[in-house]
Write an enzyme that holds these catalytic residues in place. Structure first.
Site, PDB file in Angstrom:
ATOM      1  N   LYS C  78     -10.386  11.872 -27.962  1.00 39.34           N
ATOM      2  CA  LYS C  78      -8.969  12.036 -27.676  1.00 39.34           C
ATOM      3  C   LYS C  78      -8.638  11.349 -26.351  1.00 39.34           C
ATOM      4  O   LYS C  78      -9.475  11.326 -25.432  1.00 39.34           O
ATOM      5  CB  LYS C  78      -8.657  13.532 -27.605  1.00 39.34           C
ATOM      6  CG  LYS C  78      -7.186  13.894 -27.564  1.00 39.34           C
ATOM      7  CD  LYS C  78      -7.024  15.407 -27.666  1.00 39.34           C
ATOM      8  CE  LYS C  78      -5.578  15.858 -27.573  1.00 39.34           C
ATOM      9  NZ  LYS C  78      -5.441  17.321 -27.696  1.00 39.34           N
ATOM     10  N   SER C 153      -1.977  18.834 -30.955  1.00 47.10           N
ATOM     11  CA  SER C 153      -1.800  17.529 -30.382  1.00 47.10           C
ATOM     12  C   SER C 153      -2.907  16.522 -30.716  1.00 47.10           C
ATOM     13  O   SER C 153      -2.698  15.332 -30.587  1.00 47.10           O
ATOM     14  CB  SER C 153      -1.704  17.649 -28.852  1.00 47.10           C
ATOM     15  OG  SER C 153      -2.915  18.157 -28.326  1.00 47.10           O
ATOM     16  N   SER C 177      -4.390  22.831 -30.630  1.00 51.73           N
ATOM     17  CA  SER C 177      -4.370  21.373 -30.770  1.00 51.73           C
ATOM     18  C   SER C 177      -5.558  20.750 -31.487  1.00 51.73           C
ATOM     19  O   SER C 177      -5.533  19.575 -31.821  1.00 51.73           O
ATOM     20  CB  SER C 177      -4.231  20.718 -29.392  1.00 51.73           C
ATOM     21  OG  SER C 177      -2.892  20.814 -28.953  1.00 51.73           O
TER      22      SER C 177
END
Lengths: 92, 474, 488
Positions: C78, C153, C177
């Protein structure tokens, strides 16, 4: 209800600019979110002594010097620098 | 007497003498090229996390103990939020409502007690240099550990503030937690000042003078601010609550206009650090590691060594000197001689306060002790001690390198007898004076003997022998 | 070699020299080149870095050395996990071009194992969002239906794994997330116990909630990754490491386990989600588990508590973006103050600014007690309520999200309604507990449904064991697996 003035004061603390044309919308948004946060305002909770969320204590390091970064690495990502210092020019 | 009473409190920042910063392994060394004592943590790079330095907690507890504070069993770190370029994370990790130490005091010589509200630990900010309208940022100081010592508004005169600060400086140096060099900024002060009608208990509106780093500035600033506020009240005006700045050039203060009038630091518990717990046993361990209480130490020197009050204060002033003295004087009959060697000959070779504080000397406490042992045993006299010590200070060699066997042997009884006979024979006037009842006349004969032996003879023995000989002659 | 291979299969393929690490890596790089245009899962592919690691692995294999658990296995990180020399921008304009000078601990661990970094992947700006639409590189798309969100996310991470362009990914989970996009994309997402995995180098959103964890094709992969990553880190004061190996516990039979069902989690579910959960419950019963109702009424405070505390921490964590040391700096200004506030206003997106403002508000003088302090006290209440629940059961079964992936553009309309989609995921972050989202079926449109298994502190082994046994059982009960046919 949060007022325009309060939003401006909060934005000033947070170092954010709120353009006049966005003030109404933002105030409305904030009021909606704050109303949502307010759902816990009326909940009665007994006060308690402070306690860490994860229950840990005394995580400490020894006082021994470790290698750090070179000034080059420290400044590598800066948009403005003067020799080894970060710089904020008077204006740009 | 003035119609107004001064009410002042001090917040003193003291930089701790740890090797590394409070939350990372970077060196705390003073100076250096900008941004050369930095790492991802102390320049606040995204994703970095602080880890608390064990020594910082220990030093703060030491500072608390020496100022008679209670040590908190449970304590935590908090974030103090404000955006400014000297603060790379936009928050300072400090302590808000659970400081490490609280409720201590320092007593002044006039008998008044200055109460210490709290002592907490926090990180220093970086350094900004404003030049040609630009701002240059250096984070070498960022993250250096500080303790903030906050007093109650207990000061009633600028002199009290000065004495308190001198005492604080002495104590912090004495327990080894800070060098408190005001000129390098390792000790700095904020003062809160208000005035009130004499006899009143209410507190007046206060002004705060920020960031002063000289004792004389602080006392001058308090005196000026006191006068200014008295004048305001006398002319029917009000004191405004504000932050002011001391102007060095004319000794006045001025309001800092334009600075964020309403700061709101939004303190909250630092989620990246865990609780600090200090057990009673930990506190006792730290207490046991503290040097002897300075007042008790001075008293001990005065009572068992016969050192004067002034001399013991001098010896105590620098921790290394005090320890050196104790080591050199231990077991000596004449400990005063050790004090006079240190405060006289040795201090003469140290020009600055900093030199005395470092107390770097080529004579070890052990070697000084050995030299003075000879004095105790009557093998050498004081003037020989002094000349030998000079040689030792120059060379770093022990006394035995400079004293011949003859020096140390002293004077044989036969030699002494011969010299005394000679003295009596060659000084008829002194002999006559003595016989006429002027007992002091014998001293000049003793001097004759001492001179002939370059001070090696035992003056007491010589005097007794001389008197015998004079009486025998009569 | 086939896409959607689980890690043990790839490990086997490499070890038995069925293919080289270079071939393996190249096949993923080719897939990225082909698929990423449609998925927008990657914001920064790192092919050179990947091939460099692959070369090291092949050399090692040539020397006849054995590979460590994640050695030679490609992955994506990420965009909020710091990687030295590789741009880590949190998908925010304010960090545009920011190149860390240090590695996050998780990446140090993986790189020391010669893990193959395929690239950095998409996310909501600063991990604030539930749809992966708020980042500056545009939305990541759901591989099951590209008009639907990947979730947020860690949407890029989920999209990459579910889309077959990464065998696994590391994401971060502050309020759901990892689990929410895993659920939307039909893969496994593990949010470890707070402190199990080091946060050092994870660009902070809300420090007391953030936790790094894997997004993978199956529970076994998640266990393998968790075992490698969960180490106590001296750089993270809040890190504690793991209690036991999750991989070794996978094969334990589930009979006799008590599965807690919390009614508070089951209110207002989309019918397809409700049905899938009902079936999941039956699978656990078929494995010898007993289901039991365990009420945790305190969960009703979870959302406001989460938004108050997370935004408060975020407002402080994001104060440092001032244009001086790194990242975006405004072009025109007069004086320091204007430089900073202009930089921040131009550099942060709307949602981030909104959360900073809310956080600033709840911490400001006069409001602290009513909001922050109250929320902190309720957080402890919620923590204790969960602890009590685990005295009655081994783990909880709940939906991950009350719905399946929604169409793109849906979130922008109403902030509070969007926050409501986090209702099932945030309680776990508040209590610091581990939870894993596991695919448990599809809705009528073929979009994946996820279930969530929630455990007590450091019970990752219990959760992944349950998840693995469920996967095996569900497959034999005509369970349609995630992606396009993962072979367990």
């Amino acid at each position: 209800m949060v007022t325009h003035e309060e939003i401006r004061a909060i934005a000033n603390l947070a170092k954010l600019q709120v353009p006049d044309e966005e003030l109404d919308g933002l105030t409305e948004d904030m009021n909606e979110i704050i109303a949502f946060a307010d759902t816990i305002a009326s909940v009665q909770v007994e006060d308690e002594a402070y306690e860490d969320v994860n229950g840990l204590s005394n995580v400490l390091r020894e006082d021994v010097v470790q290698p750090g970064l070179s000034a080059e690495e420290v400044l590598q990502n800066a948009r403005d620098r003067d020799e080894n210092s970060f710089v904020v020019k008077k204006h740009a | 007497m003035s119609r107004y009473e001064l009410v002042a409190g001090l917040e003193t920042h003291v930089e701790l003498a740890t090797k590394t910063k409070i939350f990372c392994g970077c060196s705390t060394e003073f100076g250096g090229e900008p941004n050369t004592h930095c790492c991802p943590v102390c320049i606040g790079l995204p994703g970095t996390l602080p880890v608390l330095n064990r020594k910082v907690v220990e030093y703060a507890v030491r500072a608390g103990l020496v100022t008679h504070c209670e040590i908190a069993g449970v304590s935590k770190m908090d974030r103090k939020n404000y955006v400014y370029p000297d603060l790379p994370k936009a928050y300072q990790i400090s302590q808000y409502d659970m400081p490490l130490c609280k409720n201590g005091y320092i007593d002044l010589s006039n008998g008044r007690r200055i109460r210490i509200l709290r002592i907490h630990i926090e990180e220093d900010a970086g350094k900004l240099v404003h030049s040609r309208g630009n701002t240059y940022v250096d984070y070498n100081r960022g993250g250096v550990p500080l303790i903030e010592i906050v007093t109650e508004p207990d000061f009633r005169s600028p002199e009290e503030a000065r004495e308190y600060l001198e005492r604080l400086q002495f104590l912090m140096r004495y327990i080894g937690v800070s060098d408190c060099r005001m000129e390098e900024g390792s000790m700095r002060c904020d003062v809160n000042i208000s005035v009130r009608p004499a006899g009143s208990e209410a507190l007046g509106t206060r002004a705060e003078i920020k960031n002063m780093n000289s004792l004389s500035f602080i006392t001058k600033a308090i005196a000026y601010e006191y006068d200014r506020q008295c004048d305001l009240l006398d002319s029917g005006e009000e004191v405004v609550q504000e932050t002011r700045r001391y102007i060095e050039s004319d000794g006045t203060t001025e309001g800092m206009r334009g600075k964020e009038d309403a700061q709101d630091y939004r303190y909250f518990p630092e989620p990246d650090l865990v609780t600090i717990r200090i057990s009673k046993e930990d506190v006792e361990k730290i207490r046991a590691s503290l040097p002897e209480d300075p007042d008790a130490r001075a008293k001990r020197w005065q009572e068992s060594f016969g050192i004067s009050e002034a001399d013991s204060a001098q010896l105590l002033r620098y921790r290394r000197v005090a320890d050196y003295f104790d080591e050199a004087a231990k077991g000596l009959k004449n400990a005063k001689a050790a004090a006079s060697c240190i405060l006289g000959q040795m201090f003469r070779r140290m020009e600055t306060e900093a030199d005395k504080e470092k107390f770097e000397t080529r004579v070890s406490a052990e070697n000084l002790h050995a030299l003075l042992q000879l004095l105790d045993e009557g093998k050498v006299r004081m003037n020989l001690v002094k000349s030998t010590l000079e040689k030792m200070l120059d060379s770093g060699k022990p006394a035995s390198d400079f004293l011949s066997a003859q020096d140390l042997e002293g004077v044989s009884p036969e030699e002494l007898d011969r010299l005394c006979t000679q003295a009596v024979e060659q000084n008829p006037k002194a002999v006559a004076d003595y016989l006429a009842g002027k007992e002091k006349a014998v001293k000049s004969l003793v001097g004759f003997v001492m001179k002939s032996t370059r001070g090696r003879a035992d003056a007491q023995k010589a005097e007794a022998l001389l008197i015998d000989k004079i009486k025998a002659q009569a | 070699m086939q896409s959607f291979s689980i890690i043990s299969k790839i490990h086997e393929g490499l070890s038995q020299k069925a293919y080289s690490c270079k071939e393996l890596t190249q096949s993923y790089l080719d897939a990225i080149a082909k698929e990423n245009g449609a998925l927008n899962a990657y914001t920064l592919p790192t092919p050179e870095k990947a091939l460099e690691s692959a070369r090291k692995v092949d050399e090692k294999l040539a020397r006849g050395e054995t590979l460590r658990p994640l050695e030679g296995i490609p992955l994506t990180l990420k965009a909020n996990i710091s990687t030295k020399g590789i741009v880590t921008d949190c998908c925010s304009k304010i960090l545009s071009g920011y190149t860390p000078v240090y590695d996050a601990t998780v990446w140090s661990i993986l790189e020391s194992q010669n893990a193959v970094l395929l690239g950095k992947c998409n996310m909501d700006e600063f991990a604030m969002g539930s749809s992966c639409e708020t980042g500056c590189h545009g939305p990541a798309h759901n591989p099951h239906d590209e008009t639907k969100v990947a979730g947020g996310s860690s949407g890029g991470a989920a999209s990459a794994v579910a889309g077959g362009v990464a065998p696994y990914a590391l994401g971060s989970d502050t309020g759901g997330s990892i689990r929410q996009p895993a659920s939307f994309c039909g893969i496994v997402g593990l949010k470890p116990t707070y402190g199990a995995v080091s946060r050092y180098g994870l660009i902070a959103y809300a420090s007391s909630f953030d936790q790094i964890g894997p997004l993978a094709l199956c529970a076994e992969d998640a266990a393998r990754i968790f075992d490698v990553l969960a180490q106590k880190d001296p750089r993270d004061s809040t890190s504690t490491g793991k209690k036991e190996s999750a991989l070794e516990a996978l094969k334990k039979p589930l009979s006799g386990r008590i599965v807690g069902l919390v009614p508070e989690y089951f209110a207002g579910l989309q019918p397809d989600v409700e049905k899938a959960l009902e079936e999941a419950k039956r699978v656990f019963e078929s494995l010898g588990c007993t289901c039991k109702t365990v009420s945790i009424p305190e969960i009703r405070y979870a959302l406001p508590v989460y938004y108050i505390l997370a935004c408060a921490e975020a407002s402080s964590n994001l104060g440092r973006y001032d244009g001086i040391r790194y990242g975006y700096k405004t072009a025109h200004y007069t004086g320091i103050n204007e430089m900073i506030s202009k930089t921040r206003s131009e550099g942060f997106g709307k949602e981030v600014q909104r959360r900073i403002l809310l956080g600033t508000y709840v911490l400001s003088a006069g409001y602290y007690d009513a909001y922050y302090k109250k929320a902190q006290l309720l957080r402890r209440k919620i923590q204790r309520a969960f602890a009590k629940a685990f005295t009655q059961c081994d783990f909880l079964l709940a939906p991950t999200v009350p719905m399946t992936a929604f169409p793109e553009g849906f979130t922008a309309q109403d902030a509070v309604q969007t926050y409501q989609t986090d209702i099932c995921t945030v309680p776990v972050n508040i209590a610091g507990l581990p939870a894993v989202s596991v695919p448990c079926g599809f809705d009528a449109d073929g979009m994946p449904v996820g279930m969530q298994l929630i455990g007590g502190s450091f019970q990752e082994a219990v959760l992944l064991n349950a998840a693995h046994q469920y996967e095996l059982a569900a497959r034999s009960q005509s369970f349609r697996s995630a992606g396009k046919g993962v072979e367990l």
